[in-house]
Structures are given as structure tokens and as C-alpha cells.
Design a protein around this motif. Structure first.
Motif, mmCIF file in Angstrom:
data_model
loop_
_atom_site.group_PDB
_atom_site.id
_atom_site.type_symbol
_atom_site.label_atom_id
_atom_site.label_comp_id
_atom_site.label_asym_id
_atom_site.label_seq_id
_atom_site.Cartn_x
_atom_site.Cartn_y
_atom_site.Cartn_z
ATOM 1 N N UNK A 47 0.820 -1.216 0.000
ATOM 2 C CA UNK A 47 0.000 0.000 0.000
ATOM 3 C C UNK A 47 0.859 1.274 0.000
ATOM 4 N N UNK A 48 1.990 1.232 0.684
ATOM 5 C CA UNK A 48 2.873 2.408 0.671
ATOM 6 C C UNK A 48 3.373 2.660 -0.758
ATOM 7 N N UNK A 49 3.574 1.578 -1.507
ATOM 8 C CA UNK A 49 3.996 1.744 -2.901
ATOM 9 C C UNK A 49 2.854 2.282 -3.770
ATOM 10 N N UNK A 50 1.633 2.137 -3.276
ATOM 11 C CA UNK A 50 0.473 2.599 -4.049
ATOM 12 C C UNK A 50 0.164 4.087 -3.834
ATOM 13 N N UNK A 51 0.839 4.710 -2.873
ATOM 14 C CA UNK A 51 0.561 6.130 -2.597
ATOM 15 C C UNK A 51 0.672 6.973 -3.874
ATOM 16 N N UNK A 52 1.654 6.653 -4.721
ATOM 17 C CA UNK A 52 1.861 7.430 -5.945
ATOM 18 C C UNK A 52 0.569 7.459 -6.766
ATOM 19 N N UNK A 53 -0.066 6.299 -6.907
ATOM 20 C CA UNK A 53 -1.305 6.204 -7.692
ATOM 21 C C UNK A 53 -2.460 6.883 -6.949
ATOM 22 N N UNK A 54 -2.479 6.730 -5.645
ATOM 23 C CA UNK A 54 -3.559 7.279 -4.819
ATOM 24 C C UNK A 54 -3.640 8.805 -4.921
ATOM 25 N N UNK A 55 -2.488 9.444 -5.080
ATOM 26 C CA UNK A 55 -2.457 10.911 -5.107
ATOM 27 C C UNK A 55 -2.113 11.459 -6.499
ATOM 28 N N UNK A 56 -2.248 10.612 -7.515
ATOM 29 C CA UNK A 56 -1.783 11.038 -8.848
ATOM 30 C C UNK A 56 -2.478 12.311 -9.332
ATOM 31 N N UNK A 57 -3.720 12.577 -8.870
ATOM 32 C CA UNK A 57 -4.378 13.812 -9.338
ATOM 33 C C UNK A 57 -4.486 14.859 -8.223
ATOM 34 N N UNK A 58 -3.592 14.773 -7.258
ATOM 35 C CA UNK A 58 -3.605 15.726 -6.134
ATOM 36 C C UNK A 58 -2.421 16.686 -6.321
ATOM 37 N N UNK A 59 -2.749 17.959 -6.569
ATOM 38 C CA UNK A 59 -1.670 18.907 -6.906
ATOM 39 C C UNK A 59 -0.618 19.034 -5.809
ATOM 40 N N UNK A 60 -1.084 18.993 -4.548
ATOM 41 C CA UNK A 60 -0.144 19.203 -3.442
ATOM 42 C C UNK A 60 0.702 17.955 -3.153
ATOM 43 N N UNK A 61 0.087 16.787 -3.293
ATOM 44 C CA UNK A 61 0.785 15.574 -2.826
ATOM 45 C C UNK A 61 1.298 14.637 -3.928
ATOM 46 N N UNK A 62 0.915 14.874 -5.170
ATOM 47 C CA UNK A 62 1.261 13.899 -6.229
ATOM 48 C C UNK A 62 2.763 13.610 -6.275
ATOM 49 N N UNK A 63 3.555 14.658 -6.350
ATOM 50 C CA UNK A 63 5.012 14.478 -6.500
ATOM 51 C C UNK A 63 5.614 13.876 -5.229
ATOM 52 N N UNK A 64 5.135 14.342 -4.073
ATOM 53 C CA UNK A 64 5.673 13.843 -2.792
ATOM 54 C C UNK A 64 5.325 12.375 -2.606
ATOM 55 N N UNK A 65 4.101 12.013 -2.971
ATOM 56 C CA UNK A 65 3.673 10.617 -2.827
ATOM 57 C C UNK A 65 4.487 9.718 -3.753
ATOM 58 N N UNK A 66 4.725 10.192 -4.956
ATOM 59 C CA UNK A 66 5.486 9.398 -5.927
ATOM 60 C C UNK A 66 6.904 9.162 -5.409
ATOM 61 N N UNK A 67 7.495 10.254 -4.897
ATOM 62 C CA UNK A 67 8.878 10.128 -4.378
ATOM 63 C C UNK A 67 8.937 9.123 -3.226
ATOM 64 N N UNK A 68 7.930 9.204 -2.349
ATOM 65 C CA UNK A 68 7.936 8.283 -1.206
ATOM 66 C C UNK A 68 7.763 6.833 -1.683
ATOM 67 N N UNK A 69 6.805 6.622 -2.564
ATOM 68 C CA UNK A 69 6.547 5.249 -3.042
ATOM 69 C C UNK A 69 7.804 4.635 -3.653
ATOM 70 N N UNK A 70 8.581 5.466 -4.312
ATOM 71 C CA UNK A 70 9.808 4.948 -4.949
ATOM 72 C C UNK A 70 10.868 4.535 -3.922
ATOM 73 N N UNK A 71 10.719 5.032 -2.705
ATOM 74 C CA UNK A 71 11.727 4.715 -1.670
ATOM 75 C C UNK A 71 11.293 3.596 -0.734
ATOM 76 N N UNK A 72 10.161 2.993 -1.017
ATOM 77 C CA UNK A 72 9.662 1.905 -0.169
ATOM 78 C C UNK A 72 10.183 0.567 -0.679
ATOM 79 N N UNK A 73 10.650 -0.231 0.233
ATOM 80 C CA UNK A 73 11.017 -1.610 -0.118
ATOM 81 C C UNK A 73 10.402 -2.553 0.900
#
Ligand code: SF4
Ligand code: SF4
Length: 422
Positions: A246-272
């Protein structure tokens, strides 16, 4: 217009071939058509077309495990699990959800301190005798199987960093923090033994339970808090297959959120998931190297170990070989492949409470397969699976220990003993 209307096109992809039936654990034990992907999709389409009411399709939605077994088997690629979840969102939006869910998702889960008080209270009741009563009445596997929370996994800030080695942040899942802390502690020790400094930030629940039940706003609130708490770290690990997915899914969850889209994507990429991280760090090269890994003290366990694939690790993240390779690398351990290893165990979060009868029939099939392996240890990587499998093994009167893969690995790092039951 409901949210579901937007998914009508996806539903229309279903050719009604019925091929998915053979892969659905719920259909396998019930034989009820609206409980296989084809039936669930037909009910959702019926609702959108105005032929069925929400209450008429509720059972088809609530009995889905979201295990995703039907998706890879579907030639049309229908994402039934996601369609079911959107249907549950509709139920929640129309305030048809249960009062208990409202209470848990809105007033307990978002507050870690309340969770801690509730769990400590439940454990106290268990110790006071309610455990025996629950045992006799055979209710709530999670309650029966919960360990004594001697200590929840403690926050450890960067101020407590040892300064030795590279730092990784450890994400505390609710399951391993509140219910099975031994597995959490084992994960932390294994990561440290690999030469890393572990920080434990103040995270919240990842948001998967409310998301799966259609409480998307609650899930997103939790996700935002986690983004804020975790985005400063370069690498975030968790040993809970459900949380890592689910942490990896944050990027998709916020893909249309102007404030969080980029931050969520960055975080998801750092999850293992911890299995990905440990596998990489142990630097396996080939099957031939197994048993020769110098990190391990030689053990003479002669233990037979088998492995159950949690759905959120195997189907949601495609992680199947890493945990197996980690197990096979341990000297003295004989790995035995579990028949139908990726067949859901029927735990699926609160599914085993809400759909007890179906859940137990699914579990029975799993335990019968475990029996065939003759294993001493059943390893897996998700707290919900661990609780459900321990419950099934106890019920079947088998002498098999359920451990997280990292607990097994930790045994070989530290002491050649299997932890005693609490
Ligand atoms: S969901 Fe896929 S496999 Fe199942 S009936 Fe529809 S098209 Fe066939
Ligand atoms: S997600 Fe799992 S339980 Fe739900 S329809 Fe598909 S196979 Fe069946």
C-alpha cells in the motif's frame, strides 16, 4: 451519479467466460456464482444499470478477499478487486457501512495512542480469562493469537542513531507493532546485523484497511500523515507485505492531487519490502551459493521449512522468489515448496471475523496443504496471514510453528532456538 459509473467500461470488458471461477478461493468453497469475479462484476453492472440495489449487491462485495487471484487468470484483464473496492466505497458513501467499522476507521485507527490503549485493554481481558472463553467459543483468531505486547516497537529518532553504517527507516505496521512484536524486533535485528542503522519514525497505519473497506478519505488522511513523517528518509522498509504494497500505491492514490502527487510518488519509490532489501544485501548469486553464505553461523537445525505467499506480496508486488531465496540460503534448513502456496489463507485483515465460515473453509484447504509438506516451520511475511495460519494450525492440532521469514533468519544470526509460544 456514483463513482462506480466511471468504471462501467472496465466492467464491460468482462466477457462472462467464467474462467476466473477456478481461481477464486471464495467460489471454491461456496460454489455461489455472485461470489466469483464474474458474478461480482455482473452484480456491480446490475447496480449501475439500475437493476439491483446496493443492499442486493452488498454480499457479493463483502465476501471478496481482494486476493487478486482472478486478475491474472482473466484474458480481458478485468480488475475485479479494484471494482469491488469501488463498490464498497459506494456502500460507505451511502452510510450503509457497519457502526463498528465507522468506530474503528474514524476514531481509533488514525490515532496510534488510542490503538495502543485498546490493544493493551484487550490483552488484559485475554489474560483475565476472556482468552479461554474466546477459545471455547472459537471467536476472533486475532484475539486468540495476539502475543503479549511486552513492548510495542519503540520510536527511535535520528538523534539515537549510532552513526554506524547507512541509515534506513523502519515502518512499523499495526500488525507487527501491536499484535506480533517479536517479528518486528527480529526484522530490526536482521537489518542491524546487515550493517545498517535503523531509525523508527512515528508513522501511522498505512491506510490499507480503511481503503480496502471503501473508506478512501480516511486512507488518504493516513497516507498524507505518513508522507509527511517519512519523506525525509532515503529508504523505508517494512516486513509487512500488506503495508509495503500500500505504501507503494501512494503514488497512484495521489496522482491527481496537486499538493501531494510528486511527494507521494517520491515516497513510493523509496519503499522496499524487507525481503527485497535483505535479498539484495545478502547478495545471492546463484542456487549453487546457497548454504555457503558466510554471514550465517552454521546451524544444525535440520528444520523443514515451507513458505506461504501473502497475496499483497506475491500478486500485488510480484515478490515471490526473494523470501524463498532467503530461506533457502540458511544452512541446515530444508526448504519444501508448499502446494498452492499463493492460494489465499482466508485471513485478509478482518475478513476472518466478518466472513468466519467462508474464511475457515479456505483456511482448511491451506492447512491441508501445509500438512502435506511435513514442515516444522511455516514461514510467511504478513501479520494477517501469520495470525490466520497460526489459528488454523492450532485448530488442526499440528506441531508447526508459524514465523515471519525475518524471524527465521534472525534465529540463524543469533540463537539456534525457536521462540516458545506465549
Ligand atoms: S472476470 Fe475475466 S475471467 Fe471472469 S468471467 Fe469476466 S472476463 Fe471471464
Ligand atoms: S479478488 Fe479473490 S476473492 Fe475476490 S473475486 Fe477475485 S479471486 Fe475471488
Amino acid at each position: 451519479m456514483s463513482n462506480l459509473d466511471k468504471h462501467y467500461e472496465e466492467l464491460s470488458k468482462c466477457s462472462k467466460c467464467g474462467f476466473c471461477q477456478a481461481f477464486c478461493p471464495v467460489y471454491a468453497v461456496t460454489g455461489i456464482e455472485p461470489m466469483a469475479a464474474r458474478g461480482r462484476n455482473a452484480q456491480l453492472a446490475g447496480f449501475i444499470e439500475g437493476k439491483l440495489s446496493l443492499s442486493e449487491i452488498e454480499e457479493a462485495l463483502s465476501t471478496c478477499l481482494l486476493c487478486r487471484a482472478c486478475v491474472p487468470s482473466c484474458f480481458s484483464g478485468v480488475k475485479t478487486d479494484e471494482l469491488v473496492r469501488v463498490g464498497r466505497e459506494e456502500i460507505e458513501k451511502n452510510k450503509r457501512g457497519s457502526l463498528l467499522k465507522e468506530l474503528v476507521f474514524n476514531t481509533i485507527l488514525p490515532y496510534p495512542e488510542r490503538m495502543a490503549v485498546l490493544l493493551k485493554g484487550l490483552f488484559f481481558l485475554k489474560k483475565m480469562g476472556l482468552g479461554k472463553l474466546a477459545d471455547r467459543l472459537d471467536v476472533i483468531p486475532a484475539f486468540l493469537m495476539m502475543q503479549y505486547p511486552r513492548r510495542f516497537l519503540r520510536y527511535r529518532s535520528s538523534a539515537e542513531s549510532t552513526g554506524k553504517g547507512k541509515t534506513v527507516a523502519y515502518f512499523r505496521s499495526c500488525g507487527f507493532n501491536y499484535l506480533l512484536p517479536d517479528a518486528g524486533e527480529a526484522t530490526i535485528r536482521v537489518i542491524q546485523d546487515l550493517g545498517y542503522d535503523v531509525i523508527i519514525p512515528e508513522n501511522n497505519c498505512c491506510g490499507l484497511p480503511p481503503y480496502a473497506h471503501g473508506y478512501t478519505d480516511v486512507a488518504k488522511d493516513l497516507a498524507r500523515k505518513n508522507i509527511e513523517a517519512l519523506e525525509r528518509y532515503d529508504l523505508i522498509l517494512t516486513e509487512c507485505g500488506s503495508c509495503s504494497s500500500f505504501l507503494k500505491k501512494y503514488a497512484e492514490l495521489f496522482s491527481d492531487d496537486r499538493k501531494y502527487a510528486e511527494r507521494a510518488k517520491r515516497l513510493s519509490e523509496r519503499i522496499l519490502d524487507s525481503s527485497e532489501f535483505i535479498f539484495k544485501n545478502l547478495q545471492f548469486t546463484s542456487h549453487a551459493s546457497h548454504g555457503a553464505n558466510t554471514r550465517f553461523a552454521p546451524t544444525s537445525h535440520g528444520l523443514k521449512v515451507t513458505y506461504h505467499d501473502p497475496c499483497h506480496l506475491s500478486r500485488y508486488q510480484g515478490i515471490t522468489s526473494e523470501p524463498r531465496e532467503i530461506i533457502k540460503s540458511i544452512p541446515g534448513i530444508e526448504f519444501i515448496e508448499l502446494p498452492e502456496a499463493d492460494w489465499c489463507c482466508g485471513g485478509a485483515g478482518s475478513y476472518s471475523i466478518e466472513n468466519k465460515e467462508i474464511s475457515e473453509k479456505i483456511l482448511e484447504r491451506k492447512i491441508n496443504n501445509v500438512k502435506k509438506t511435513g514442515a516444522d516451520i511455516l514461514a510467511t511475511s504478513c501479520p494477517s496471514c501469520m495470525i490466520q495460519l497460526s489459528y488454523g494450525i492450532k485448530k488442526a492440532g499440528l506441531n508447526i510453528k508459524v514465523l515471519h521469514v525475518n524471524q527465521l533468519l534472525n534465529l540463524t544470526f543469533k540463537t539456534p532456538e525457536i521462540p516458545a509460544d506465549k
